[in-house]
Design a protein around this motif. Structure first.
Motif, mmCIF file in Angstrom:
data_model
loop_
_atom_site.group_PDB
_atom_site.id
_atom_site.type_symbol
_atom_site.label_atom_id
_atom_site.label_comp_id
_atom_site.label_asym_id
_atom_site.label_seq_id
_atom_site.Cartn_x
_atom_site.Cartn_y
_atom_site.Cartn_z
ATOM 1 N N THR A 1 0.919 -1.218 0.102
ATOM 2 C CA THR A 1 0.155 0.098 0.111
ATOM 3 C C THR A 1 0.736 1.300 -0.028
ATOM 4 N N VAL A 2 2.258 1.212 -0.115
ATOM 5 C CA VAL A 2 2.825 2.424 0.235
ATOM 6 C C VAL A 2 3.544 2.790 -1.103
ATOM 7 N N SER A 3 4.218 3.778 -1.327
ATOM 8 C CA SER A 3 4.703 4.127 -2.717
ATOM 9 C C SER A 3 6.029 3.514 -3.089
ATOM 10 N N PRO A 4 6.204 3.125 -4.144
ATOM 11 C CA PRO A 4 7.433 2.214 -4.675
ATOM 12 C C PRO A 4 8.691 3.089 -4.587
ATOM 13 N N VAL A 5 8.568 4.435 -4.280
ATOM 14 C CA VAL A 5 9.572 5.379 -4.139
ATOM 15 C C VAL A 5 10.625 4.851 -2.915
ATOM 16 N N HIS A 6 9.989 4.238 -1.886
ATOM 17 C CA HIS A 6 10.690 3.415 -0.746
ATOM 18 C C HIS A 6 11.845 2.837 -1.142
ATOM 19 N N ALA A 7 11.675 1.969 -2.226
ATOM 20 C CA ALA A 7 12.454 0.997 -2.497
ATOM 21 C C ALA A 7 14.029 1.758 -2.867
#
Length: 335
Positions: free
Chosen positions: A277-283
Motif C-alpha cells: 500500500t506504500v509508494s514504490p519510491v521507498h525502494a
C-alpha cells in the motif's frame, strides 16, 4: 502561527529524545561493566533496541491511528540511511585516524545481515506492486521472513561474540550503583523516547499538510531525521566515552531492528499488507541503505588511512553522495 505550531511540536519531541540519548549511553555502559558484556554486544542489542523505540512507536501510530503507512515505511528505511550517515560524523570526530582503523572487523557480520534484510525489503516493495497476492489476510509474506532473519542475525552475532573472547569492560571510574538501579534509570530514559516517538507521526502529518510536502518525503527525511536523534546522540556519547565499537554497533544494530519494525508495523496495520500500500519510491531508500552498508564493509576491510582536510575521507564522501542523491530522487518522485 498555524504553520509554526507543528515545527514547535517537532522541536519539543527532538529535545526530549536528545535529552534521553546520553542517559541511555551512560547506563548502557554501566550495565556492560556490571554484567561483563562487551560494549559491542550492548550497542548491538541493548542500545540499538532502545534508540530504535521512536521508529517502533512512530510506525505503529502511523499505521493504526494516523493512517499514514508512507510515514511508517519512510521513517524505518530513512532511519537506516541516517544511521549510516552518522558514520560520517563519527569519522570526522575521530581526529587521530579514520574510525574504520579503530573498530572491530566483526561489525562486517552485522552490516552483512543489514544488507540482506534491507535489500529484501526493497525488493519486496517492488515485487508486491507486481504481485499483490503475496500475503495472508492483511499480513505480507515478507513479515515472517523478516522476523526469522532478524532472529538469525542476532543469534549469529551472539555466537560470534562467544567465539571471540574479549576483556570485560572495566575501564573508567568505579560503578557506585547496583545493576537494578542502572536498569531502572535506563528504562526511564527509554520511556521518554517512547512518548516522544509516539507523537512524531502526527506532527509529521501536520507539517506535510502545512508545507504541501509529500508524505513519503516527510517520512523518509524529516521524521526519520528526528527519530534517529537517539542513535546520533548515543553514538557521539559512546565515542566520547572511548567506546567506539559500542557506537558503531548501536548504529548497525538499529538498522536490523528498524527492518524488524516494518514487520511489526505490518502486523499492526489492519488495512495492510503494508508494503503493498506504500509508494514504490521507498525502494530507492532501501537500495541507498544497501549501497551505503556495502561502502562500510569495503572501508572496514580496506582500512583507509588518508582523509581530505584532516577529517573526511573517500568513505565519508561516498556515503554522503549516496544520501544526497537518494534524498533528491525521493523529493522529486515521492507520492
Amino acid at each position: 502561527m498555524t504553520m509554526l505550531l507543528p515545527w514547535l511540536e517537532l522541536a519539543a519531541c527532538a529535545l526530549a529524545i536528545a535529552f534521553a540519548g546520553p542517559v541511555l549511553t551512560r547506563y548502557g555502559d554501566v550495565i556492560a561493566r556490571l554484567t561483563g558484556l562487551s560494549r559491542s554486544w550492548v550497542g548491538l542489542v541493548l542500545l540499538a533496541t532502545a534508540t530504535s523505540l521512536p521508529e517502533l512507536f512512530t510506525g505503529i501510530s502511523a499505521v493504526t491511528v494516523a493512517n499514514a503507512p508512507n510515514i511508517a515505511v519512510g521513517d524505518a528505511l530513512g532511519a537506516c540511511v541516517f544511521n549510516l550517515l552518522i558514520l560520517v560524523v563519527l569519522d570526522a570526530l575521530t581526529r587521530d585516524e579514520p574510525i574504520y582503523r579503530k573498530i572491530d572487523q566483526g561489525h562486517i557480520l552485522t552490516a552483512g545481515f543489514g544488507i540482506i534484510l534491507i535489500g529484501f525489503v526493497g525488493a519486496f516493495i517492488l515485487l508486491s506492486r507486481e504481485t499483490p497476492g503475496l500475503h495472508l489476510f492483511q499480513v505480507s509474506a515478507f513479515t515472517p521472513v523478516i522476523i526469522v532473519l532478524y532472529i538469525v542475525a542476532i543469534r549469529a552475532a551472539f555466537v560470534y561474540e562467544r567465539r571471540t573472547p574479549r576483556m570485560p569492560v572495566d575501564d573508567g571510574p568505579a560503578v557506585e550503583i547496583s545493576l537494578r538501579e542502572a536498569i531502572l534509570r535506563y528504562a526511564l530514559a527509554a520511556a521518554v523516547v517512547v512518548v516522544a516517538g509516539t507523537l512524531l507521526p502526527f506532527v509529521g502529518i501536520e507539517i506535510a499538510d502545512a508545507m504541501g510536502w509529500q508524505r513519503s518525503f516527510v517520512g523518509t527525511l524529516l521524521i526519520a531525521a528526528v527519530t534517529t536523534l537517539p542513535e546520533f546522540v548515543v553514538a557521539v556519547s559512546a565515542l566520547r566515552l572511548g567506546a567506539t565499537d559500542m557506537a558503531v554497533a548501536n548504529l548497525l544494530g538499529s538498522n536490523l531492528f528498524d527492518v524488524l519494525i516494518l514487520a511489526i508495523d505490518d502486523l499492526a496495520d489492519l488495512d495492510g499488507p503494508l508494503l503493498s500500500t506504500v509508494s514504490p519510491v521507498h525502494a530507492i531508500t532501501a537500495f541507498a541503505a544497501v549501497i551505503m552498508s556495502g561502502i562500510f564493509v569495503v572501508a572496514l576491510l580496506f582500512r583507509p588511512t588518508s582523509r581530505f582536510f584532516g577529517f573526511v575521507g573517500w568513505v565519508g564522501l561516498s556515503l554522503l553522495m549516496v544520501y544526497v542523491l537518494s534524498s533528491y530522487t525521493i523529493f522529486l518522485s515521492g507520492e
